[in-house]
Scaffold this motif. Structure first.
Motif, mmCIF file in Angstrom:
data_model
loop_
_atom_site.group_PDB
_atom_site.id
_atom_site.type_symbol
_atom_site.label_atom_id
_atom_site.label_comp_id
_atom_site.label_asym_id
_atom_site.label_seq_id
_atom_site.Cartn_x
_atom_site.Cartn_y
_atom_site.Cartn_z
ATOM 1 N N VAL A 196 0.811 -1.205 0.000
ATOM 2 C CA VAL A 196 0.000 0.000 0.000
ATOM 3 C C VAL A 196 0.851 1.263 0.000
ATOM 4 C CG1 VAL A 196 -1.748 1.306 1.264
ATOM 5 C CG2 VAL A 196 -1.942 -1.165 1.059
ATOM 6 N N SER A 197 1.892 1.315 0.824
ATOM 7 C CA SER A 197 2.697 2.538 0.860
ATOM 8 C C SER A 197 3.403 2.770 -0.466
ATOM 9 C CB SER A 197 3.712 2.482 2.002
ATOM 10 O OG SER A 197 4.607 1.397 1.805
ATOM 11 N N LEU A 198 3.819 1.702 -1.116
ATOM 12 C CA LEU A 198 4.441 1.845 -2.432
ATOM 13 C C LEU A 198 3.418 2.200 -3.502
ATOM 14 C CD1 LEU A 198 6.952 -1.144 -2.526
ATOM 15 C CD2 LEU A 198 7.487 1.283 -2.394
ATOM 16 N N ALA A 199 2.170 1.798 -3.316
ATOM 17 C CA ALA A 199 1.140 2.060 -4.319
ATOM 18 C C ALA A 199 0.967 3.551 -4.549
ATOM 19 C CB ALA A 199 -0.182 1.435 -3.892
ATOM 20 N N ALA A 237 4.493 7.920 -9.765
ATOM 21 C CA ALA A 237 5.492 7.644 -10.801
ATOM 22 C C ALA A 237 4.821 7.342 -12.134
ATOM 23 C CB ALA A 237 6.382 6.476 -10.368
ATOM 24 N N CYS A 238 3.697 6.627 -12.108
ATOM 25 C CA CYS A 238 2.946 6.355 -13.342
ATOM 26 C C CYS A 238 2.387 7.645 -13.934
ATOM 27 C CB CYS A 238 1.815 5.363 -13.068
ATOM 28 S SG CYS A 238 2.368 3.673 -12.828
ATOM 29 N N SER A 281 -0.084 -7.017 -6.951
ATOM 30 C CA SER A 281 -0.918 -6.417 -5.922
ATOM 31 C C SER A 281 -1.245 -4.959 -6.280
ATOM 32 C CB SER A 281 -0.231 -6.546 -4.557
ATOM 33 O OG SER A 281 -1.095 -6.187 -3.516
ATOM 34 N N ALA A 282 -0.931 -4.030 -5.392
ATOM 35 C CA ALA A 282 -1.238 -2.622 -5.660
ATOM 36 C C ALA A 282 -0.462 -2.107 -6.875
ATOM 37 C CB ALA A 282 -0.924 -1.775 -4.432
ATOM 38 N N GLY A 283 0.719 -2.637 -7.113
ATOM 39 C CA GLY A 283 1.472 -2.273 -8.317
ATOM 40 C C GLY A 283 0.755 -2.728 -9.580
ATOM 41 N N GLY A 285 -5.067 4.506 0.691
ATOM 42 C CA GLY A 285 -3.832 4.160 1.382
ATOM 43 C C GLY A 285 -3.610 4.933 2.664
ATOM 44 N N ASP A 286 -4.606 5.675 3.114
ATOM 45 C CA ASP A 286 -4.485 6.448 4.345
ATOM 46 C C ASP A 286 -4.242 5.508 5.524
ATOM 47 O OD1 ASP A 286 -4.621 8.600 6.161
ATOM 48 O OD2 ASP A 286 -6.748 8.177 6.513
ATOM 49 N N LEU A 287 -3.160 5.725 6.241
ATOM 50 C CA LEU A 287 -2.767 4.836 7.328
ATOM 51 C C LEU A 287 -3.855 4.743 8.406
ATOM 52 C CD1 LEU A 287 -0.580 3.004 8.415
ATOM 53 C CD2 LEU A 287 0.439 4.969 9.552
ATOM 54 N N GLU A 288 -4.451 5.852 8.749
ATOM 55 C CA GLU A 288 -5.495 5.822 9.769
ATOM 56 C C GLU A 288 -6.692 4.990 9.304
ATOM 57 O OE1 GLU A 288 -6.651 9.557 11.427
ATOM 58 O OE2 GLU A 288 -4.578 10.200 11.644
#
Length: 126
Positions: free
Chosen positions: A23-26, A32-33, A79-81, A110-113
């Motif tokens: 998720v954090s990389l997504a 980047a995309c 996955s998210a990628g 992707g919000d951590l909370e």
């Protein structure tokens, strides 16, 4: 072959993108995309076409490196990628918009909370 006996350098920048899951990389890969799509849009189109807004930096970079066109040959991801890859592929093949909307989706999803589970107080057993 040119006068020095070496092959002529291609003026086309060809890319292959591979994106991992997580998720954090997504969120980062979504950005980047978006930038890769902007780089592709910055490549010159027909001579009478106006450059798209916000692509002047990428156009200058492509000119400095001697590239006339940008093509994305391969897009893979897990996955998210993989989700980012599908969104980018839909943009490339069908012309679907790929801009800040993707960023907003990943910031919301992707919000951590939002991903954290609500803790419940432990119950005492008697």
């Amino acid at each position: 072959m040119n006068a020095t006996g070496q092959g002529a350098r291609s003026s086309e920048l060809r890319l292959a993108l591979a994106m991992r899951g997580g998720v954090s990389l997504a969120v980062w890969m979504g950005g980047a995309c978006c930038e890769t799509a902007a780089l592709r849009r910055a490549a010159p189109r027909p001579a009478d076409a106006e450059p798209e807004p916000g692509t002047s930096l990428y156009r200058a970079l492509l000119d400095a490196c001697g590239y006339d066109d940008v093509d994305i040959d391969v897009v893979v991801g897990t996955s998210a990628g993989g989700l980012n890859g599908v969104l980018l592929a839909c943009h490339l093949v069908y012309g679907m918009p790929f801009d800040t909307g993707v960023r907003d989706v990943w910031l919301r999803l992707g919000d951590l909370e939002g991903l954290l589970r609500r803790s419940t107080s432990p119950t005492r057993r008697r």
